[in-house]
Design a protein around this motif. Sequence first.
Motif, PDB file in Angstrom:
ATOM      1  N   MET A   1       0.848  -1.193   0.000  1.00  0.00           N
ATOM      2  CA  MET A   1       0.000   0.000   0.000  1.00  0.00           C
ATOM      3  C   MET A   1       0.883   1.242   0.000  1.00  0.00           C
ATOM      4  N   GLN A   2       0.599   2.175  -0.896  1.00  0.00           N
ATOM      5  CA  GLN A   2       1.398   3.384  -0.971  1.00  0.00           C
ATOM      6  C   GLN A   2       1.002   4.370   0.115  1.00  0.00           C
ATOM      7  N   THR A   3       1.972   5.171   0.566  1.00  0.00           N
ATOM      8  CA  THR A   3       1.737   6.136   1.638  1.00  0.00           C
ATOM      9  C   THR A   3       1.180   7.445   1.115  1.00  0.00           C
ATOM     10  N   PHE A   4       1.662   7.883  -0.056  1.00  0.00           N
ATOM     11  CA  PHE A   4       1.249   9.169  -0.612  1.00  0.00           C
ATOM     12  C   PHE A   4       0.434   8.953  -1.889  1.00  0.00           C
ATOM     13  N   LYS A   5      -0.624   9.705  -2.026  1.00  0.00           N
ATOM     14  CA  LYS A   5      -1.539   9.567  -3.154  1.00  0.00           C
ATOM     15  C   LYS A   5      -1.228  10.595  -4.246  1.00  0.00           C
ATOM     16  N   LYS A   6      -1.729  10.347  -5.443  1.00  0.00           N
ATOM     17  CA  LYS A   6      -1.559  11.266  -6.554  1.00  0.00           C
ATOM     18  C   LYS A   6      -2.122  12.636  -6.192  1.00  0.00           C
ATOM     19  N   GLY A   7      -1.353  13.681  -6.471  1.00  0.00           N
ATOM     20  CA  GLY A   7      -1.778  15.041  -6.177  1.00  0.00           C
ATOM     21  C   GLY A   7      -1.361  15.532  -4.809  1.00  0.00           C
TER      22      GLY A   7
ATOM     23  N   VAL B   1       3.018  14.589  -5.988  1.00  0.00           N
ATOM     24  CA  VAL B   1       3.050  13.180  -6.387  1.00  0.00           C
ATOM     25  C   VAL B   1       2.270  12.996  -7.684  1.00  0.00           C
ATOM     26  N   HIS B   2       2.918  12.340  -8.633  1.00  0.00           N
ATOM     27  CA  HIS B   2       2.280  12.068  -9.930  1.00  0.00           C
ATOM     28  C   HIS B   2       1.805  10.624 -10.007  1.00  0.00           C
ATOM     29  N   SER B   3       2.692   9.675  -9.662  1.00  0.00           N
ATOM     30  CA  SER B   3       2.288   8.265  -9.702  1.00  0.00           C
ATOM     31  C   SER B   3       3.164   7.439  -8.769  1.00  0.00           C
ATOM     32  N   PHE B   4       2.598   6.350  -8.283  1.00  0.00           N
ATOM     33  CA  PHE B   4       3.323   5.395  -7.437  1.00  0.00           C
ATOM     34  C   PHE B   4       4.006   4.369  -8.337  1.00  0.00           C
ATOM     35  N   ILE B   5       5.280   4.061  -8.045  1.00  0.00           N
ATOM     36  CA  ILE B   5       6.016   3.089  -8.858  1.00  0.00           C
ATOM     37  C   ILE B   5       6.062   1.730  -8.164  1.00  0.00           C
ATOM     38  N   LYS B   6       6.645   1.684  -6.970  1.00  0.00           N
ATOM     39  CA  LYS B   6       6.760   0.393  -6.277  1.00  0.00           C
ATOM     40  C   LYS B   6       7.098   0.619  -4.807  1.00  0.00           C
ATOM     41  N   LYS B   7       6.903  -0.422  -4.036  1.00  0.00           N
ATOM     42  CA  LYS B   7       7.296  -0.413  -2.622  1.00  0.00           C
ATOM     43  C   LYS B   7       8.439  -1.406  -2.442  1.00  0.00           C
ATOM     44  N   GLY B   8       9.576  -0.932  -1.975  1.00  0.00           N
ATOM     45  CA  GLY B   8      10.725  -1.786  -1.733  1.00  0.00           C
ATOM     46  C   GLY B   8      10.845  -2.152  -0.270  1.00  0.00           C
ATOM     47  N   ILE B   9      11.982  -2.730   0.089  1.00  0.00           N
ATOM     48  CA  ILE B   9      12.182  -3.164   1.469  1.00  0.00           C
ATOM     49  C   ILE B   9      12.276  -1.978   2.413  1.00  0.00           C
TER      50      ILE B   9
ATOM     51  N   GLU C   1       9.646   3.598  -0.656  1.00  0.00           N
ATOM     52  CA  GLU C   1       8.641   3.621  -1.705  1.00  0.00           C
ATOM     53  C   GLU C   1       9.136   4.550  -2.814  1.00  0.00           C
ATOM     54  N   SER C   2       8.813   4.218  -4.062  1.00  0.00           N
ATOM     55  CA  SER C   2       9.261   5.018  -5.195  1.00  0.00           C
ATOM     56  C   SER C   2       8.067   5.654  -5.898  1.00  0.00           C
ATOM     57  N   TYR C   3       8.237   6.917  -6.293  1.00  0.00           N
ATOM     58  CA  TYR C   3       7.182   7.676  -6.962  1.00  0.00           C
ATOM     59  C   TYR C   3       7.776   8.475  -8.121  1.00  0.00           C
ATOM     60  N   THR C   4       6.908   8.889  -9.048  1.00  0.00           N
ATOM     61  CA  THR C   4       7.258   9.990  -9.938  1.00  0.00           C
ATOM     62  C   THR C   4       6.550  11.215  -9.383  1.00  0.00           C
ATOM     63  N   VAL C   5       7.224  12.362  -9.433  1.00  0.00           N
ATOM     64  CA  VAL C   5       6.662  13.594  -8.888  1.00  0.00           C
ATOM     65  C   VAL C   5       6.906  14.731  -9.869  1.00  0.00           C
ATOM     66  N   LEU C   6       6.079  15.752  -9.767  1.00  0.00           N
ATOM     67  CA  LEU C   6       6.259  16.972 -10.553  1.00  0.00           C
ATOM     68  C   LEU C   6       6.917  18.021  -9.678  1.00  0.00           C
ATOM     69  N   GLY C   7       7.976  18.641 -10.198  1.00  0.00           N
ATOM     70  CA  GLY C   7       8.670  19.670  -9.457  1.00  0.00           C
ATOM     71  C   GLY C   7       8.046  21.031  -9.674  1.00  0.00           C
TER      72      GLY C   7
ATOM     73  N   MET D   1      11.254  10.084  -7.073  1.00  0.00           N
ATOM     74  CA  MET D   1      11.371  10.343  -5.635  1.00  0.00           C
ATOM     75  C   MET D   1      11.342   9.024  -4.873  1.00  0.00           C
ATOM     76  N   LYS D   2      12.283   8.879  -3.933  1.00  0.00           N
ATOM     77  CA  LYS D   2      12.258   7.753  -3.009  1.00  0.00           C
ATOM     78  C   LYS D   2      11.854   8.283  -1.638  1.00  0.00           C
ATOM     79  N   MET D   3      10.929   7.570  -1.001  1.00  0.00           N
ATOM     80  CA  MET D   3      10.398   7.999   0.286  1.00  0.00           C
ATOM     81  C   MET D   3      10.734   6.951   1.347  1.00  0.00           C
ATOM     82  N   TYR D   4      11.372   7.390   2.451  1.00  0.00           N
ATOM     83  CA  TYR D   4      11.811   6.483   3.502  1.00  0.00           C
ATOM     84  C   TYR D   4      11.053   6.793   4.798  1.00  0.00           C
TER      85      TYR D   4
END
Length: 581
Positions: free
Chosen positions: A1-7, A15-23, A26-32, A40-43
């Motif tokens: 389950m992703q922590t941050f939602k689109k927008g 946040v633009h889109s969720f890519i994957k959840k690692g160990i 979490e990885s996302y694409t974001v708009l600057g 973006m990697k989120m820890y």
Amino acid sequence: MQTFKKGEKVGKYVVHSFIKKGIVAESYTVLGPDDMMYFMKMYDFRSIPREQLFEGKEVYEIHLCKELNAGENQNVIRYVDNGEVKKGNVTYHYLVTEYYRGVLLSEAIATDGRFDLEDAVQITLCVLSGLSYIHSCALIHNDIRPSNIILQELDDGMLMPTIIDLGHISYMVKGRPTFVVDDLKPFFRAPETFRSVYTVKSDIFSTGALLYYLIFGMSPWEVDLGGKEHDKLALKLAIRKARSHKLVLETDEVKIPDYMKAILLKALALKPDDRFASAAEFAEALLQQLMPHLAENQENNEQPVANGNESQENNGPVITFKKGSGSGFDNVTGRDELKEQLRKEVLFALQNPEKAKQYRLPAINGVLLYGPPGCGKSLVLESFAEELGFNYSIIKGVEMGHIYQEGVLDNLQRVFDAAEIKAPFVLCFDELEFIAPNPNADGEESNITPQISALFGMMNECSKKGILVVATTNRPDLIDQAIMRVGCFDRVFFVPQPDFEARKDIFMDHLKDRPCEELDFDELAKMSDDFNAGDITEAVNEAAMTAAYNDVPISQKILVDVLKYKNPTYSTKTRIGFNKG
């Protein structure tokens, strides 16, 4: 389950889109804020083990990505930003890196199958270029594999391999790793990493495994692990057993030349001491063997082996176009006389066209920088392009190939055509002697060949098309003399070894962001007389590796001890042939 939602907003990013959840992230694409896309990697800071935190305060990956960003290499993902954000009562740390449009190397292989030999080598050379940069910062990647390489789509529609995942980057490890090891791919791991030893040599092994995978479509010594992936001891024993057998270097579908078998065996040697000493040595072995092989094929009118039954056109190296910006000559320590010459004799007229017209200053078509290897010609080359501010492209001679190879002249014409479209443009050729070799370097006069005539036609008075050619060479006498004339190269400059002040600045620059005791830079500059910039970089990295291994700051003694046994690559006697006049 992703922590941050689109927008949802994270700092100044959306946040633009969720890519994957690692160990651990979490990885996302974001708009600057510039409306550009980024990774973006989120820890979740609570879930990061203490050994994965630098001084208990910052995620190692973030800390080392910032350190790696001291310079730039087009084959390594670029750090952009980092920060913290709170959601509820939880603090998250985030890392922002450049976003690349392209396809993962693993996906390309899954879709289209293995690569032909030439493309496999070109991809590996790009990965080795990225690794060389990482290693020059006294860091180890630890996770070279196809899913961590993206074939980045460039403006001209071509693809360039880039190392995009730095989730396991670290200093040299001989003990407890500062990163999670459970997600490492077992067949790409060097034997010593199963004993928690990660060094430059283990990255060499992984890159050898990558090259093998590209050629054969499978990992070296690949076997069915039968569910042992999550049992560390069983996995280690299964891998050791598989590697006790002889490495398969020929199949019904894949035949490779003996030189490639030898290179693979050396890169994949089970003992670290038997492998290539560095990424640069690995790359040099590929270049030295591959280019004569291609030349022999051409002489015999043979076509290189292609994937499948159809031959592939030689598309040459990937050409990247950049806009001149950045620090320019501020990147070049010392060499004030050379920089002033370039500003006065070349840059001034180009940057002041109205004054050049008023004073009828002659147009500059080409500039040649020459000097011994390691004296900083390549750095001056790129800094020159940045200083000028035009669009520019840097083309490596060893990657382009020479004009007597099939397809190279067509590639060069494509480059000149693209430069004319994007004019004003600076075409930078690094190590020009590889592209236009002198067929009679012994001094005998030679006939002008159709190939050199074609190249001369591209370069001659190219300023009329808005193109400036800037090239480097170790040996001007090794370049075909047909293009060493006014109209092609109007200015020739000698790039000397760094002087005392330049050496001092190089030491200060390489040591400024590392843990150090108080240092005597004057003594270091005196001890490094005759050293080129590469020698100093190597000495500082060796000292940093020693200090990191012993968990102490870099001291004067450590640096002095390294300098005492280190010899310059090119001594004063060796440099005599490069002196001006």
